[in-house]
Motif scaffolding. Structure first.
Motif, PDB file in Angstrom:
ATOM      1  N   PHE A 149      48.566   7.360  62.639  1.00 28.41           N
ATOM      2  CA  PHE A 149      49.110   8.325  63.607  1.00 28.41           C
ATOM      3  C   PHE A 149      50.396   8.961  63.076  1.00 28.41           C
ATOM      4  CE2 PHE A 149      52.092   9.111  67.117  1.00 28.41           C
ATOM      5  CZ  PHE A 149      51.388  10.082  67.822  1.00 28.41           C
ATOM      6  N   LEU A 150      51.290   8.145  62.539  1.00 29.47           N
ATOM      7  CA  LEU A 150      52.564   8.669  62.030  1.00 29.47           C
ATOM      8  C   LEU A 150      52.351   9.602  60.838  1.00 29.47           C
ATOM      9  CD1 LEU A 150      54.899   5.533  62.296  1.00 29.47           C
ATOM     10  CD2 LEU A 150      54.878   7.575  63.745  1.00 29.47           C
ATOM     11  N   SER A 151      51.384   9.266  59.984  1.00 25.39           N
ATOM     12  CA  SER A 151      51.131  10.133  58.828  1.00 25.39           C
ATOM     13  C   SER A 151      50.579  11.488  59.276  1.00 25.39           C
ATOM     14  CB  SER A 151      50.162   9.453  57.857  1.00 25.39           C
ATOM     15  OG  SER A 151      48.908   9.252  58.455  1.00 25.39           O
ATOM     16  N   PHE A 152      49.676  11.488  60.258  1.00 20.39           N
ATOM     17  CA  PHE A 152      49.156  12.751  60.792  1.00 20.39           C
ATOM     18  C   PHE A 152      50.283  13.568  61.415  1.00 20.39           C
ATOM     19  CE2 PHE A 152      44.674  11.170  60.812  1.00 20.39           C
ATOM     20  CZ  PHE A 152      44.108  12.294  60.253  1.00 20.39           C
ATOM     21  N   ALA A 153      51.113  12.903  62.226  1.00 18.08           N
ATOM     22  CA  ALA A 153      52.198  13.614  62.909  1.00 18.08           C
ATOM     23  C   ALA A 153      53.198  14.179  61.902  1.00 18.08           C
ATOM     24  CB  ALA A 153      52.905  12.669  63.888  1.00 18.08           C
ATOM     25  N   PHE A 176      41.548  15.719  59.466  1.00 17.62           N
ATOM     26  CA  PHE A 176      40.710  15.004  60.426  1.00 17.62           C
ATOM     27  C   PHE A 176      39.260  14.982  59.945  1.00 17.62           C
ATOM     28  CE2 PHE A 176      39.025  14.363  64.835  1.00 17.62           C
ATOM     29  CZ  PHE A 176      39.691  13.167  65.059  1.00 17.62           C
ATOM     30  N   HIS A 177      38.813  16.107  59.383  1.00 18.06           N
ATOM     31  CA  HIS A 177      37.464  16.229  58.807  1.00 18.06           C
ATOM     32  C   HIS A 177      37.261  15.175  57.701  1.00 18.06           C
ATOM     33  CE1 HIS A 177      35.221  17.871  55.316  1.00 18.06           C
ATOM     34  NE2 HIS A 177      34.402  18.418  56.197  1.00 18.06           N
ATOM     35  N   ASP A 178      38.248  15.030  56.817  1.00 17.74           N
ATOM     36  CA  ASP A 178      38.129  14.071  55.702  1.00 17.74           C
ATOM     37  C   ASP A 178      38.054  12.636  56.215  1.00 17.74           C
ATOM     38  OD1 ASP A 178      38.476  16.390  54.288  1.00 17.74           O
ATOM     39  OD2 ASP A 178      40.597  15.998  53.852  1.00 17.74           O
ATOM     40  N   VAL A 179      38.915  12.333  57.198  1.00 17.30           N
ATOM     41  CA  VAL A 179      38.920  10.969  57.749  1.00 17.30           C
ATOM     42  C   VAL A 179      37.606  10.678  58.478  1.00 17.30           C
ATOM     43  CG1 VAL A 179      40.036   9.463  59.452  1.00 17.30           C
ATOM     44  CG2 VAL A 179      41.429  10.862  57.919  1.00 17.30           C
ATOM     45  N   LEU A 180      37.116  11.648  59.245  1.00 17.71           N
ATOM     46  CA  LEU A 180      35.864  11.447  59.986  1.00 17.71           C
ATOM     47  C   LEU A 180      34.682  11.215  59.044  1.00 17.71           C
ATOM     48  CD1 LEU A 180      35.688  13.898  63.032  1.00 17.71           C
ATOM     49  CD2 LEU A 180      35.585  11.408  63.053  1.00 17.71           C
ATOM     50  N   ILE A 181      34.624  11.976  57.968  1.00 17.17           N
ATOM     51  CA  ILE A 181      33.524  11.804  57.007  1.00 17.17           C
ATOM     52  C   ILE A 181      33.593  10.420  56.362  1.00 17.17           C
ATOM     53  CG2 ILE A 181      32.733  12.553  54.719  1.00 17.17           C
ATOM     54  CD1 ILE A 181      32.956  15.391  55.626  1.00 17.17           C
ATOM     55  N   LEU A 205      42.523   5.308  53.642  1.00 15.97           N
ATOM     56  CA  LEU A 205      42.598   6.486  54.521  1.00 15.97           C
ATOM     57  C   LEU A 205      43.945   7.200  54.384  1.00 15.97           C
ATOM     58  CD1 LEU A 205      40.942   5.219  57.856  1.00 15.97           C
ATOM     59  CD2 LEU A 205      39.928   6.645  56.076  1.00 15.97           C
ATOM     60  N   LEU A 206      45.026   6.428  54.299  1.00 12.90           N
ATOM     61  CA  LEU A 206      46.351   7.034  54.146  1.00 12.90           C
ATOM     62  C   LEU A 206      46.450   7.776  52.813  1.00 12.90           C
ATOM     63  CD1 LEU A 206      48.497   4.075  55.526  1.00 12.90           C
ATOM     64  CD2 LEU A 206      48.141   6.286  56.631  1.00 12.90           C
ATOM     65  N   THR A 207      45.882   7.199  51.769  1.00 13.76           N
ATOM     66  CA  THR A 207      45.894   7.853  50.455  1.00 13.76           C
ATOM     67  C   THR A 207      45.071   9.141  50.489  1.00 13.76           C
ATOM     68  OG1 THR A 207      45.974   5.639  49.481  1.00 13.76           O
ATOM     69  CG2 THR A 207      45.515   7.473  47.996  1.00 13.76           C
ATOM     70  N   ILE A 208      43.928   9.093  51.167  1.00 12.10           N
ATOM     71  CA  ILE A 208      43.077  10.292  51.291  1.00 12.10           C
ATOM     72  C   ILE A 208      43.835  11.417  51.979  1.00 12.10           C
ATOM     73  CG2 ILE A 208      41.039  11.198  52.494  1.00 12.10           C
ATOM     74  CD1 ILE A 208      39.799   8.356  52.035  1.00 12.10           C
ATOM     75  N   ILE A 209      44.542  11.079  53.052  1.00 14.46           N
ATOM     76  CA  ILE A 209      45.304  12.093  53.795  1.00 14.46           C
ATOM     77  C   ILE A 209      46.334  12.761  52.885  1.00 14.46           C
ATOM     78  CG2 ILE A 209      46.984  12.409  55.661  1.00 14.46           C
ATOM     79  CD1 ILE A 209      45.475  10.182  57.169  1.00 14.46           C
ATOM     80  N   GLY A 210      47.049  11.946  52.093  1.00 14.97           N
ATOM     81  CA  GLY A 210      48.069  12.495  51.191  1.00 14.97           C
ATOM     82  C   GLY A 210      47.475  13.381  50.114  1.00 14.97           C
ATOM     83  N   PHE A 275      37.326  -0.335  48.345  1.00 13.06           N
ATOM     84  CA  PHE A 275      38.555   0.453  48.406  1.00 13.06           C
ATOM     85  C   PHE A 275      38.381   1.708  47.535  1.00 13.06           C
ATOM     86  CE2 PHE A 275      42.678   1.311  46.252  1.00 13.06           C
ATOM     87  CZ  PHE A 275      43.376   1.799  47.353  1.00 13.06           C
ATOM     88  N   ALA A 276      37.862   1.513  46.311  1.00 10.53           N
ATOM     89  CA  ALA A 276      37.620   2.655  45.416  1.00 10.53           C
ATOM     90  C   ALA A 276      36.560   3.579  45.997  1.00 10.53           C
ATOM     91  CB  ALA A 276      37.193   2.149  44.040  1.00 10.53           C
ATOM     92  N   LEU A 277      35.520   3.007  46.614  1.00  9.93           N
ATOM     93  CA  LEU A 277      34.464   3.854  47.179  1.00  9.93           C
ATOM     94  C   LEU A 277      35.005   4.722  48.327  1.00  9.93           C
ATOM     95  CD1 LEU A 277      31.511   4.671  47.260  1.00  9.93           C
ATOM     96  CD2 LEU A 277      31.080   2.768  48.829  1.00  9.93           C
ATOM     97  N   ALA A 278      35.881   4.139  49.156  1.00 12.54           N
ATOM     98  CA  ALA A 278      36.483   4.931  50.246  1.00 12.54           C
ATOM     99  C   ALA A 278      37.288   6.098  49.681  1.00 12.54           C
ATOM    100  CB  ALA A 278      37.372   4.035  51.103  1.00 12.54           C
ATOM    101  N   LEU A 279      38.025   5.843  48.598  1.00  4.74           N
ATOM    102  CA  LEU A 279      38.803   6.921  47.977  1.00  4.74           C
ATOM    103  C   LEU A 279      37.882   7.981  47.373  1.00  4.74           C
ATOM    104  CD1 LEU A 279      41.688   4.966  46.197  1.00  4.74           C
ATOM    105  CD2 LEU A 279      41.784   6.245  48.338  1.00  4.74           C
ATOM    106  N   ILE A 280      36.780   7.551  46.766  1.00  9.79           N
ATOM    107  CA  ILE A 280      35.836   8.518  46.174  1.00  9.79           C
ATOM    108  C   ILE A 280      35.283   9.444  47.263  1.00  9.79           C
ATOM    109  CG2 ILE A 280      33.550   8.716  45.116  1.00  9.79           C
ATOM    110  CD1 ILE A 280      34.221   6.111  43.571  1.00  9.79           C
ATOM    111  N   VAL A 281      34.837   8.848  48.362  1.00  7.58           N
ATOM    112  CA  VAL A 281      34.293   9.654  49.469  1.00  7.58           C
ATOM    113  C   VAL A 281      35.369  10.582  50.028  1.00  7.58           C
ATOM    114  CG1 VAL A 281      33.336   9.569  51.803  1.00  7.58           C
ATOM    115  CG2 VAL A 281      32.558   7.926  50.073  1.00  7.58           C
TER     116      VAL A 281
END
Length: 322
Positions: A149-153, A176-181, A205-210, A275-281
């Motif tokens: 939540f804090l990272s999104f805000a 939000f699209h990236d996190v949902l996928i 997820l936090l790394t993906i957002i960044g 963990f690596a697979l989540a980052l790849i997606v």
């Protein structure tokens, strides 16, 4: 012939909508499953309890055979552990992963003895037992949600000051699209092959957002520069030009990052594999959303609101490097 993201924007939106919808359906199914009861299959990190993993000892004669899950369920029922998660693992179905309520040493020993008597002897080196208390699991879950939540805000506030409100809003939509996928893909993996999400998944997820917002900022910066240089152009043409000028950079950056992540996925061991697979997606979704979602939504919104001729932002240096 120049490639146009604007002309085919309905296709890009449909692809994203289809993947996200499939993920939402998967999360709904996961929620109704009695062995999951959550959108994604949670690990002990979040719900607490004891996880036991065994593998049959194939060095002993007539001991190595596929495990019958109904036999395991009967044993758990007699031990007062009905409702526990049972998963037979391995291609030969000779491994067993159980997730139960928190067990003390005596209860674990009693369960292991009962399983060995009915199923077969377990290889000592294959036995893994992990226990996480329910309080710690709840704290990890709460802390993970708070961090997201804090990272999104924070990102939304930063983009609002750096750009304009509509830029920030559509960058937020892309995040939000990236996190949902990513959530949807892991929900499907949880249903099909029993993949669990743990605290490392939140880190992913936090790394993906960044990573995703970095690509979006580069494209938005280029949009502002094109506006400054060509103030009379329509916003559709400006966005197309900006995307084309940054397309090579986005693809190359994502591709080189994925090479490292695929290496971790293949050779990094079980702990880092998902963990690596989540980052790849997430990184693939992030590159896609920056190019095809955030930019096309911005152009669509400005056309719809009558701002098809874009107004340059004050103080932008067109020679600034991206």
């Amino acid at each position: 012939m120049q490639f146009s993201v604007i002309k085919q924007r309905s296709i890009w939106w449909s692809i994203s909508a289809a993947i996200i919808l499939a993920g939402i359906v998967s999360m709904a199914i996961s929620w109704t499953r009695p062995d999951i009861r959550a959108p994604l299959r949670p690990s002990l990190d979040f719900i607490g309890g004891t996880r036991l993993q065994f593998e049959l000892d194939c060095t002993k004669p007539e001991n190595c055979k596929p495990i019958d899950i109904s036999t395991v369920r009967q044993i758990l029922d007699t031990q007062g552990l009905a409702g526990s998660s049972i998963q037979v693992i391995g291609k030969e179905q000779r491994g067993l992963s159980l997730r139960t309520k928190t067990l003390d040493v005596e209860q674990r020993t009693k369960l292991q003895t009962a399983l060995s008597e009915k199923i077969g002897a377990f290889a000592p080196q294959s036995i893994q037992i992990d226990t996480v208390g329910p309080t710690l699991g709840k704290q990890l879950f709460t802390s993970g949600l708070l961090a997201l939540f804090l990272s999104f805000a924070g990102i939304t506030i930063y983009l609002t000051f750096r750009f304009q409100l509509d830029y920030a809003f559509f960058a937020f939509v892309a995040l939000f699209h990236d996190v949902l996928i990513t959530l949807g893909i892991f929900s499907m993996l949880g249903l099909v092959i029993g993949v669990e999400v743990d605290s490392l998944f939140v880190v992913a997820l936090l790394t993906i957002i960044g990573f995703s917002v970095n690509d979006t900022v580069v494209i938005y910066d280029r949009v502002r520069e094109v506006i400054k240089l060509n103030p009379g152009q329509s916003i559709d043409q400006i966005v197309d030009d900006a995307v084309m000028q940054t397309l090579g950079r986005s693809i190359n950056t994502t591709f080189t990052t994925l090479l490292t992540l695929f290496s971790i996925f293949l050779f990094g061991g079980e702990t880092l594999k998902y963990f690596a697979l989540a980052l790849i997606v997430g990184f693939i979704a992030g590159a896609y959303s920056s190019i095809f979602i955030a930019s096309t939504l911005l152009a669509w919104w400005r056309s719809r609101t009558g701002n098809s001729i874009a107004i340059p932002t004050e103080g932008i240096n067109p020679s600034e490097e991206v």
